[in-house]
Design an enzyme around this catalytic site. Structure first.
Site, mmCIF file in Angstrom:
data_model
loop_
_atom_site.group_PDB
_atom_site.id
_atom_site.type_symbol
_atom_site.label_atom_id
_atom_site.label_comp_id
_atom_site.label_asym_id
_atom_site.label_seq_id
_atom_site.Cartn_x
_atom_site.Cartn_y
_atom_site.Cartn_z
ATOM 1 N N MET A 1 -2.468 2.117 11.065
ATOM 2 C CA MET A 1 -3.832 2.806 10.958
ATOM 3 C C MET A 1 -3.622 4.038 10.864
ATOM 4 S SD MET A 1 -6.724 2.468 9.660
ATOM 5 C CE MET A 1 -7.700 3.667 9.601
ATOM 6 N N HIS A 37 3.814 7.163 5.508
ATOM 7 C CA HIS A 37 2.358 6.571 5.061
ATOM 8 C C HIS A 37 1.342 7.348 5.764
ATOM 9 C CE1 HIS A 37 -0.148 3.720 2.384
ATOM 10 N NE2 HIS A 37 -0.753 3.650 3.522
ATOM 11 N N GLU A 38 1.283 6.903 7.131
ATOM 12 C CA GLU A 38 0.153 7.124 7.941
ATOM 13 C C GLU A 38 0.102 8.779 8.194
ATOM 14 O OE1 GLU A 38 -1.650 4.872 8.169
ATOM 15 O OE2 GLU A 38 -0.163 3.178 7.618
ATOM 16 N N HIS A 96 -1.675 10.118 5.076
ATOM 17 C CA HIS A 96 -3.175 9.979 5.281
ATOM 18 C C HIS A 96 -3.808 11.158 5.840
ATOM 19 C CE1 HIS A 96 -4.358 6.288 3.484
ATOM 20 N NE2 HIS A 96 -3.309 5.789 4.231
ATOM 21 N N GLU A 143 -5.284 5.283 -0.379
ATOM 22 C CA GLU A 143 -4.315 4.147 -0.308
ATOM 23 C C GLU A 143 -2.849 4.400 -1.253
ATOM 24 O OE1 GLU A 143 -3.538 3.226 2.204
ATOM 25 O OE2 GLU A 143 -5.439 3.088 3.259
#
EC number: 3.4.11.-
Length: 931
Positions: free
Chosen positions: A307, A341-342, A345, A364
């Protein structure tokens, strides 16, 4: 919905506060349809979305968790501004027991609407437009037992002591379970967090610690710096006894990895990867990372992979911890991709956020896409491009169903919002971005991204904001002279090279093009018919199952690419109509569309088009790229599904795989062939199933025999080895089984101290687990601390047993969560469902424990979808279909409307049709084609 938690203990609250809590409970229950009481005060709002005339500016949060009683108390003071007069402040609150509330200095009455997860604060007199106010709310709650909100997590030390910690996971709608808030992504505000804790613990939040104040001898209060402006779902705090290691990035950001103390030696790889990746993103986006620190924390209980909380990203342990001596190559790839990925973000999602969850893909899809862009440059040895496309094939699998949804699709309630976290938002989103990058060129695409991020920093966006940022970009690329027209569109000169992306006089309307990919579900099938030099094209909506012939009338703007037997330079053509024609300079032996599989569409070659390509693969398969070969394998089997091609022709194409050595086409061949006999395993078709299994093993036998039982080679070679050996051993290919048994017995004799090569462990464990003694030995190692890095491999191996009691034990333990953590239960259910001895157990388990699963993993979550589709997607009989329909239609309320249930039913219907149509043909083909 999970059942409401019992109220936290009221002991220790001052007497007036107790009466306020009890008084409120009556009002709340009267509104929630409970015990009666003062129903004269109706709840002043009836919509899922909050009113827009009260806007939060700054939250001051004081949170005090008690890890012994597993409760917490909180105070939220929220500075707000009012844009029009109102007599109520409506905000989100779920399972919080409000003790007292005030607006300014005046106590406010509180009403609760449980169904909408909202509370209303009613001031003595209306709040006036243009004024600022501070709302203060004191409350108590239980730490959550699920993986959302402010929840408890536990781990055991090497000595077996159970330790408790508390961590948060708020996306998408669970911040409201930790503090009252305006829990929608567009209500961005600043956050100042204070945490009370015991001196032996450590608290973390999004921002660095500013100071610690002693409250008394057993309690301290940590004050964290004020955050940047951000959405509620990105707030995070952890109270634990973690240890950390740190480095400073070249841009001066302090990066730390936090883990349970005994696993700190497994944190180095993640720290180095995070430093490289954060530096890469700062350079790529030309926007500095705006916080002084970035922490990465491995939480022992974690539902998803990770997350992106701003400044405090959280991960499951297997997504962050790496042991160079014990971890596999696939584990290194997966950890690097997740960190990438995180950290992507921190820009896409955190700095620029979608306005509402209907455009979740802007977060996403981008983060998924940036994994490949970044890791390709920071870790070229991982060869990430090899795995991007197989992701796109997975997305097409669900996107081909009638129950799919557009990338951007309306959602309202929390379960619908959770359902957006699926392959369509993540993977299809990333695949269409990759297609756009290929179409616009890297430079134009990157310039558009940077413009988008700079323009909308600290703001919220919709789909079209991105397309508008992409449309007006006109960098000079190479020798192509681009010119900006008065209308703001780019044009290229006619003298451009043959692979120019568009021609003079044709405006490039990114928005019109991309709307066809984001506002309608599914993807196109392009049918190619060659007549001399003329290539006739036709597009239609590819859809599996019964409705495949009822055309939806959808049209896409498809950036086609192709190569031919005469020209390996990539040619380009934008197809915007139902039919079109390309005229080639000369006649060709073969033509292959969708070069490198950069486009999100599949292709059918009419007449003898497929024969030419099958022949090419047979005679000279390396004439086209690995990705092109993988896409041919995928496409031909998708065409069998909609009856465009007989199964015999698809099987003819697979014969060439005997000479294939590259990971992408080999795994794609397996992905198409293995599910066919898995369907047969769940019916009485022993002979054909056995023949098909033998055919697949023989196809890859030479490649399997060449595999070294070591960790040598590139990452791709190591990952191929891991897949091939597991495949061969599970299919009982004797040379593989013998070797694995030999390794297992030596390892068992050493009591697990012998060091096995990381990439062959899964195959060795899987063979060892076939005997009762081997299974029990593996389980004993699973429970030991020194095997924590191998847990997921051992779980998979244990699930291969044919002993039903042992399979049932795995399921029951996964639900109990003591020996096997409940975070791993979705995978375990799916593993057991794939086992011919376990598929009925998995179905019974799902039915008997549905309520518990929903309570633990939340309605609409991807975990629930994984379970539902994983248990049912290999069913292919009418009886199985009837049982699935009967159970799911008997469920109460929102459960029955879940998209994953529609997908499951459609998939079974499609499997039934597929078997009816193709089974006899497979049987005949196998008799003719003994390898």
């Amino acid at each position: 919905m999970a059942a409401p938690r019992p109220a936290a203990s009221l002991r220790g609250l001052p007497a007036p506060m107790v009466s306020v809590v009890l008084g409120l409970a009556v009002v709340a229950s009267s509104i929630g349809g409970g015990l009666g009481g003062d129903s004269s005060a109706p709840f002043p709002w009836d919509k899922v979305r909050l009113p827009e005339h009260v806007i939060p500016l700054h939250y001051h949060l004081l949170i005090h968790p008690n890890l012994t009683t597993q409760t917490f108390t909180g105070t939220a003071a929220i500075d707000l501004t009012v844009t029009r007069q109102t007599s109520a402040v409506i905000l989100h609150s779920k399972r919080l027991h409000v003790a007292w509330a005030a607006i300014g200095a005046q106590e406010a009455r509180v009403l609760e609407q449980q169904a909408l997860e909202q509370v209303a604060l009613l001031p003595a007199e209306p709040l006036r437009a243009g004024h600022n106010y501070t709302v203060t709310i004191q409350y108590t709650a239980n730490l959550s037992d699920s993986f959302h909100g402010f929840y408890k997590s536990t781990y055991r030390t090497q000595e077996g002591e159970l330790r408790v910690l508390a961590a948060t996971h708020f996306e998408p709608t669970f911040a409201r379970t930790a503090f009252p808030c305006f829990d929608e992504p567009a209500f961005k505000a600043r956050f100042s967090v204070k945490i009370r804790r015991e001196p032996k613990h450590l608290a973390l939040s999004n921002m660095p610690l500013m100071k610690t104040v002693n409250i008394n001898s057993w309690l301290v209060e940590d004050h964290f710096d004020t955050s940047v402006k951000m959405s509620t779902y990105l707030v995070a705090f952890i109270v634990s006894d973690f240890k950390s290691i740190s480095k400073i990035s070249s841009h001066g950001v302090n990066i730390s990895v936090y883990v349970v103390p005994e696993k700190i030696h497994q944190a180095d790889y993640a720290l180095d990867a995070a430093v490289k990746l954060l530096d890469f993103y700062e350079d790529y986006f030309s926007i500095s990372y705006p916080l002084p620190k970035q922490d990465l924390a491995a939480i022992p209980d974690f539902q998803s992979g990770a997350m992106e909380n701003w400044g405090l990203t959280t991960y499951r342990e297997s997504a962050l911890l790496y042991d160079p001596d014990k971890s596999s190559a696939s584990s290194r790839l997966w950890i690097t991709m997740i960190i990438a990925h995180e950290l992507a973000h921190q820009w896409f999602g955190n700095l620029v956020t979608m306005e509402w969850w209907n455009d979740l893909w802007l977060n996403e899809g981008f983060a998924k896409f940036m994994e490949f862009v970044s890791v390709n440059i920071t870790h070229p040895e991982l060869k990430v491009e090899d795995y991007f496309l197989s992701n796109c094939f997975d997305a097409m699998e669900v996107d081909a169903l009638n129950s799919s949804h557009p990338v951007s699709t309306p959602v309202e309630d929390p379960a619908q919002i959770l359902e957006m976290f699926d392959d369509v938002s993540y993977v299809k989103g990333s695949c269409i971005l990759n297609m756009l990058k290929d179409y616009l060129t890297d430079d134009v695409f990157k310039a558009g991204l940077v413009q988008y991020l700079q323009k909308y920093s600290y703001q919220n966006t919709k789909n079209e904001d991105l397309w508008n940022s992409m449309t007006n970009i006109c960098p000079t690329v190479g020798t192509d002279k681009s010119e900006q027209q008065g209308d703001g569109f780019c044009r290229r000169n006619q003298q451009s090279s043959s692979n120019a992306h568009w021609t003079k006089g044709e405006t490039l309307d990114v928005k019109a093009m991309m709307n066809t990919w984001t506002l309608q579900k599914g993807f196109p099938l392009v049918t190619v018919t060659v007549r001399g030099k003329n290539v006739h094209l036709e597009q239609e909506h590819y859809m599996k199952g019964t409705d495949s012939h009822s055309s939806t009338g959808y049209l896409w703007h498809i950036p086609l690419t192709y190569i031919t037997s005469k020209a390996d330079t990539v040619q380009r053509f934008l197809m915007t109509t139902k039919t079109d024609v390309i005229i080639l300079p000369e006649e060709v032996g073969w033509i292959k569309f969708n070069v490198y599989m950069n486009g999100y569409y599949i292709v059918h070659y009419e007449d003898d088009g497929w024969d030419h390509l099958i022949n090419l693969l047979k005679e000279n398969h390396t004439a086209i790229s690995n990705n092109d070969r993988a896409s041919l394998i995928n496409n031909i089997f998708q065409l069998v599904r909609i009856k465009k091609i007989p199964i015999s022709k698809a099987l003819d194409l697979t014969l060439y795989l005997k000479r294939e050595t590259q990971i992408m086409p080999v795994l794609q061949g397996m992905n198409e062939l293995v599910p066919i006999y898995k369907l047969m395993e769940k019916r009485d078709m022993d002979d054909t199933e056995k023949q098909l299994k033998e055919y697949i093993v023989n196809l890859f036998k030479d490649l399997i025999d060449k595999q070294l039982w070591s960790d040598d080679g590139s990452v791709s070679e190591r990952m191929l080895r891991q897949s091939l050996l597991l495949f061969a051993c599970v299919r009982r290919y004797q040379p593989c089984v013998d070797k694995a048994e030999e390794y297992f017995l030596k390892w068992q004799k050493s009591n697990g101290t012998l060091s096995l090569p990381a990439d062959v462990k899964t195959a060795v464990y899987a063979v060892g687990a076939q005997t009762s003694e081997g299974w029990d030995f593996l389980l004993s190692k699973y429970r030991q601390h020194s095997f924590s890095i191998d847990k997921s491999r051992i779980e998979l191996a244990l699930s291969f047993t044919r002993n039903k009691d042992k399979l049932q034990w795995l399921l029951d333990q996964g639900l109990r969560g003591d020996i096997i953590k409940t975070q791993d239960l979705p995978h375990i259910i799916v593993y057991v469902a794939r086992n011919p001895s376990g598929y009925q157990l998995a179905w019974m388990f799902l039915k008997e424990n549905w309520e518990k699963l929903v309570e633990k993993f939340e309605l609409g979550s991807s975990s629930i979808a994984t379970i539902v589709t994983g248990v049912t997607n290999q069913y292919s009989t009418r009886l199985q279909l009837a049982q699935v329909k009967e159970f799911f239609s008997s469920l109460e309320g929102k459960s029955a409307q879940l998209r994953c249930i529609q997908q499951a039913i459609e998939t079974i219907e499609d499997n039934i049709q597929w078997m009816d149509k193709n089974f006899e043909d497979i049987k005949t083909w196998l008799q003719k084609n003994h390898l």
